[in-house]
Design an enzyme around this catalytic site. Structure first.
Site, PDB file in Angstrom:
ATOM      1  CB  CYS A   8      -2.199   6.753   1.881  1.00 41.36           C
ATOM      2  SG  CYS A   8      -3.500   5.840   2.729  1.00 41.36           S
ATOM      3  CD  GLU A  68      -2.868  -1.296   0.355  1.00 39.42           C
ATOM      4  OE1 GLU A  68      -3.169  -0.269  -0.274  1.00 39.42           O
ATOM      5  OE2 GLU A  68      -3.407  -2.400   0.154  1.00 39.42           O
TER       6      GLU A  68
HETATM    7  P1  NAP Z   1       8.306   5.130   4.663  1.00 40.11           P
HETATM    8  O1  NAP Z   1       9.398   6.078   4.983  1.00 40.11           O
HETATM    9  O2  NAP Z   1       8.333   4.429   3.367  1.00 40.11           O
HETATM   10  O3  NAP Z   1       8.270   4.098   5.889  1.00 40.11           O
HETATM   11  C1  NAP Z   1       7.267   3.114   5.979  1.00 40.11           C
HETATM   12  C2  NAP Z   1       7.732   2.002   6.886  1.00 40.11           C
HETATM   13  O4  NAP Z   1       8.824   1.294   6.272  1.00 40.11           O
HETATM   14  C3  NAP Z   1       8.260   2.476   8.247  1.00 40.11           C
HETATM   15  O5  NAP Z   1       7.831   1.558   9.230  1.00 40.11           O
HETATM   16  C4  NAP Z   1       9.764   2.422   8.054  1.00 40.11           C
HETATM   17  O6  NAP Z   1      10.467   2.259   9.263  1.00 40.11           O
HETATM   18  C5  NAP Z   1       9.881   1.169   7.212  1.00 40.11           C
HETATM   19  N1  NAP Z   1      11.132   1.030   6.474  1.00 40.11           N
HETATM   20  C6  NAP Z   1      11.970   1.994   6.051  1.00 40.11           C
HETATM   21  N2  NAP Z   1      12.998   1.455   5.371  1.00 40.11           N
HETATM   22  C7  NAP Z   1      12.801   0.112   5.366  1.00 40.11           C
HETATM   23  C8  NAP Z   1      13.513  -1.003   4.833  1.00 40.11           C
HETATM   24  N3  NAP Z   1      14.629  -0.842   4.148  1.00 40.11           N
HETATM   25  N4  NAP Z   1      13.017  -2.236   5.040  1.00 40.11           N
HETATM   26  C9  NAP Z   1      11.870  -2.430   5.720  1.00 40.11           C
HETATM   27  N5  NAP Z   1      11.152  -1.409   6.255  1.00 40.11           N
HETATM   28  C10 NAP Z   1      11.595  -0.154   6.071  1.00 40.11           C
HETATM   29  O7  NAP Z   1       6.875   5.844   4.733  1.00 40.11           O
HETATM   30  P2  NAP Z   1       6.350   6.854   5.820  1.00 40.11           P
HETATM   31  O8  NAP Z   1       7.105   8.129   5.647  1.00 40.11           O
HETATM   32  O9  NAP Z   1       6.291   6.202   7.166  1.00 40.11           O
HETATM   33  O10 NAP Z   1       4.832   7.046   5.365  1.00 40.11           O
HETATM   34  C11 NAP Z   1       4.409   8.010   4.429  1.00 40.11           C
HETATM   35  C12 NAP Z   1       4.113   7.354   3.099  1.00 40.11           C
HETATM   36  O11 NAP Z   1       3.241   6.252   3.288  1.00 40.11           O
HETATM   37  C13 NAP Z   1       3.396   8.281   2.140  1.00 40.11           C
HETATM   38  O12 NAP Z   1       4.025   8.187   0.887  1.00 40.11           O
HETATM   39  C14 NAP Z   1       1.979   7.726   2.072  1.00 40.11           C
HETATM   40  O13 NAP Z   1       1.311   7.936   0.858  1.00 40.11           O
HETATM   41  C15 NAP Z   1       2.190   6.284   2.325  1.00 40.11           C
HETATM   42  N6  NAP Z   1       1.009   5.676   2.916  1.00 40.11           N
HETATM   43  C16 NAP Z   1       0.270   4.804   2.159  1.00 40.11           C
HETATM   44  C17 NAP Z   1      -0.869   4.225   2.701  1.00 40.11           C
HETATM   45  C18 NAP Z   1      -1.705   3.256   1.907  1.00 40.11           C
HETATM   46  O14 NAP Z   1      -2.533   2.582   2.490  1.00 40.11           O
HETATM   47  N7  NAP Z   1      -1.522   3.158   0.608  1.00 40.11           N
HETATM   48  C19 NAP Z   1      -1.247   4.506   4.008  1.00 40.11           C
HETATM   49  C20 NAP Z   1      -0.481   5.389   4.751  1.00 40.11           C
HETATM   50  C21 NAP Z   1       0.659   5.970   4.188  1.00 40.11           C
HETATM   51  P3  NAP Z   1      11.134   3.506  10.032  1.00 40.11           P
HETATM   52  O15 NAP Z   1      10.023   4.446  10.353  1.00 40.11           O
HETATM   53  O16 NAP Z   1      11.734   2.870  11.230  1.00 40.11           O
HETATM   54  O17 NAP Z   1      12.121   4.101   9.087  1.00 40.11           O
END
Ligand code: NAP
Length: 524
Positions: free
Chosen positions: A297, A258
């Site tokens: 999102c 997602e």
């Molecule tokens: P993110 O930076 O991509 O992080 C998401 C998750 O991935 C966090 O738990 C992060 O951990 C983890 N992560 C980071 N690097 C990783 C790796 N190499 N391997 C495994 N896990 C890893 O996203 P965010 O900034 O938290 O969220 C914002 C984004 O999420 C926006 O782009 C939004 O559109 C999207 N979003 C989508 C939905 C949907 O349902 N489609 C819902 C909500 C948000 P850490 O925090 O510890 O780095």
């Protein structure tokens, strides 16, 4: 709130990683709330424990008994709801209304699945299709069963929904009989940490059914097996790293993504001059831009309006946005709080600068707002910002840059055909909403933009006051979208259970298949 060092719950005990990977702060004051680290934690052992203990215990139960467990989790969270609101306000900068979407959205989804799965009874498999004959012999047939997978559900969540993201995924996995290892995003992990602490403390789940990893993912993905599944929510960049992790690829681990999404709202030509559909459109765009400071999102990022009305619509939206009280979410009259961190603030302001190369800023802008009693050097505010494209056909950034904050861009379209073509340039989105009175236009747009979306909300005046909202994910409906949205599918009632099951064709005698059918509940 005194700062605390958050712990992970792995292999049936609470433990803390070494040092500090992330400092969690209050985005209004910059005050430190907690630290998180997963450095040095034994993740291979934690996954093995969940597979052994959690899987064993959940597998010994039928769907209805697991539904009771999920209902009990919801009861624990409901009993502790008041303290969660304070945490969401402090760590996520939520207003009370924002916090309710996250907290009650999570609890509501748990309760919905508890009710739904109670109706499946105490069977151990789901029946996907009725028997089909395969040969001349009448007693040789096939059925398709869905049987629970044997691994762990690894859930990696985004920062914007520490509660809903955790529980919407956990509900479906636990009902399916698959133990959960949840990893919240570090910056806002305080709420998930407190909730899991309460659920574990209440002993409502079997050992190993729920684990929590607070801090970086470390070598988590290097330790999954082909029995496990990964459900990821977050940015498209991280999604690509998760999906492309060599170990995940080598072992064909199922991954549901997602990711981000540049969602659209479309105003029909017949509604542009005013009326109920127009009012519903303006109300919804403003709500989507300001709820959770646009950190959803599903939030509306592109606003499609007929060209001859574009300026009038932009003025109507700007008037409402300028009247939105931005400030400390602890104050009752505040309608929009800050972004979660200064890092997010910098990313959003940078994204706005990219959009402003192609669009005029109608209100808000690239400077953080000056707010009474709030230090701009410690806080993370962005003003509600409306832009308007100068040339819709030549613009690119508006379709490519996700600005994850209170910002959206008006895009003028000449005719229906151009509207559909421009919407599709988002490259695949979670949701779009369409507003109008002309049923023909509404139906044609569903057909035209449907293939690039996972969900459409179609607002005809008769449902203008009744609908649940463009950005609110209902557990009854599919959540996920094609293309850049990640091509995932979550929720959608019983359909959401599929990801945690293996689809199995069983060919055999009519007698055998009848007995298997008797021990399965229909998925439909
Ligand atoms: P993110 O930076 O991509 O992080 C998401 C998750 O991935 C966090 O738990 C992060 O951990 C983890 N992560 C980071 N690097 C990783 C790796 N190499 N391997 C495994 N896990 C890893 O996203 P965010 O900034 O938290 O969220 C914002 C984004 O999420 C926006 O782009 C939004 O559109 C999207 N979003 C989508 C939905 C949907 O349902 N489609 C819902 C909500 C948000 P850490 O925090 O510890 O780095």
């Amino acid at each position: 709130m005194p700062s605390q060092s958050l712990e992970s719950y792995l292999s049936g005990r609470w433990s803390r990683g070494a040092g500090v990977e992330t400092t969690l702060v209050n985005p209004v004051t910059g005050e430190e709330l907690a630290t998180a680290s997963a450095k040095g934690l034994e993740l291979a052992g934690a996954l093995a424990y969940a597979r052994q203990e959690g899987q064993g215990a959940l597998r010994s139960l039928g769907y209805a008994a697991r539904a009771k467990l999920v209902g009990a989790v919801a009861d624990v969270l409901t009993a502790n709801r008041a303290k969660y609101e304070g945490i969401a306000i402090a760590n996520s900068g939520n207003t009370k209304a924002d916090a309710a979407i996250d907290i009650d959205g999570g609890i509501g989804t748990l309760k919905y699945y508890a009710r739904l799965a109670a109706g499946l009874g105490e069977v151990r498999a789901l029946l996907d299709e009725k028997p089909v004959r395969l040969a001349k012999a009448e007693n040789y047939q096939a059925i398709h069963l869905m049987v629970p997978r044997r691994g762990v559900a690894v859930h990696i969540n985004a920062f914007n929904f520490p509660s809903w993201g955790l529980w919407e995924k956990a509900a479906v996995a636990l009902i399916s009989g698959v133990p959960v290892l949840a990893k919240p995003a570090s910056a806002t992990a305080l709420l998930a940490h407190e909730m899991v602490r309460d659920v574990i403390g209440a002993k409502v789940l079997p050992d190993g059914a729920l684990s929590l990893l607070v801090g970086g993912a470390g070598d988590l993905l290097a330790n999954v097996t082909s029995d496990d599944v990964i459900a990821f929510t977050g940015s498209a960049d991280t999604a690509a790293r998760v999906r492309g992790h060599p170990h995940v690829v080598m072992r064909s681990v199922p991954v549901n993504i997602e990711a981000d999404s540049i969602n659209a709202a479309v105003l029909a030509p017949d509604a542009a001059g005013g009326g109920a559909a127009f009012d519903a459109f303006v109300r919804e765009v403003v709500r989507e831009m300001t709820v959770k400071a646009g950190q959803k999102c599903t939030a509306i990022r592109r606003i499609f309006v007929p060209a001859d009305q574009a300026s009038a619509v932009a003025d109507a939206l700007a008037a409402k946005l300028k009247g939105t009280k931005v400030g400390d979410p602890r104050q009752d009259d505040t309608r929009m709080g800050p972004l979660v961190t200064r890092g997010q603030q910098a990313a959003v302001l940078g994204g706005l600068r990219r959009l402003a190369n192609e669009a005029a800023v109608i209100c808000g802008g690239m400077q953080p707002p000056a707010l009474d009693g709030i230090d701009p050097d410690k806080s993370s505010f962005v003003a509600p910002t409306l832009l308007k494209l100068k040339d819709a056909s030549a613009s690119r950034a508006v379709h490519e840059v996700e600005v994850f904050g209170p910002a959206a861009t008006v895009v003028a379209y000449r005719d229906e055909r151009e509207a559909a073509a421009l919407v599709a340039r988002g490259g695949g989105s979670l949701v779009a909403s369409i507003y109008g009175e002309d049923q023909g236009f509404l139906a044609r747009m569903v057909g035209e933009i449907g293939p690039s979306h996972g969900r459409l909300l179609v607002v005809y005046p008769a449902i203008a006051a009744a609908h649940t909202g463009h950005g609110i994910v209902m557990p009854q409906c599919n959540h996920g979208g094609p293309g850049r949205a990640g091509n995932g599918e979550e929720l959608g009632g019983l359909y959401g259970l599929r990801f945690y099951h293996q689809r199995l064709a069983v060919q055999g005698s009519t007698e055998l298949l009848a007995s298997l059918q008797a021990q399965a509940a229909s998925l439909h």
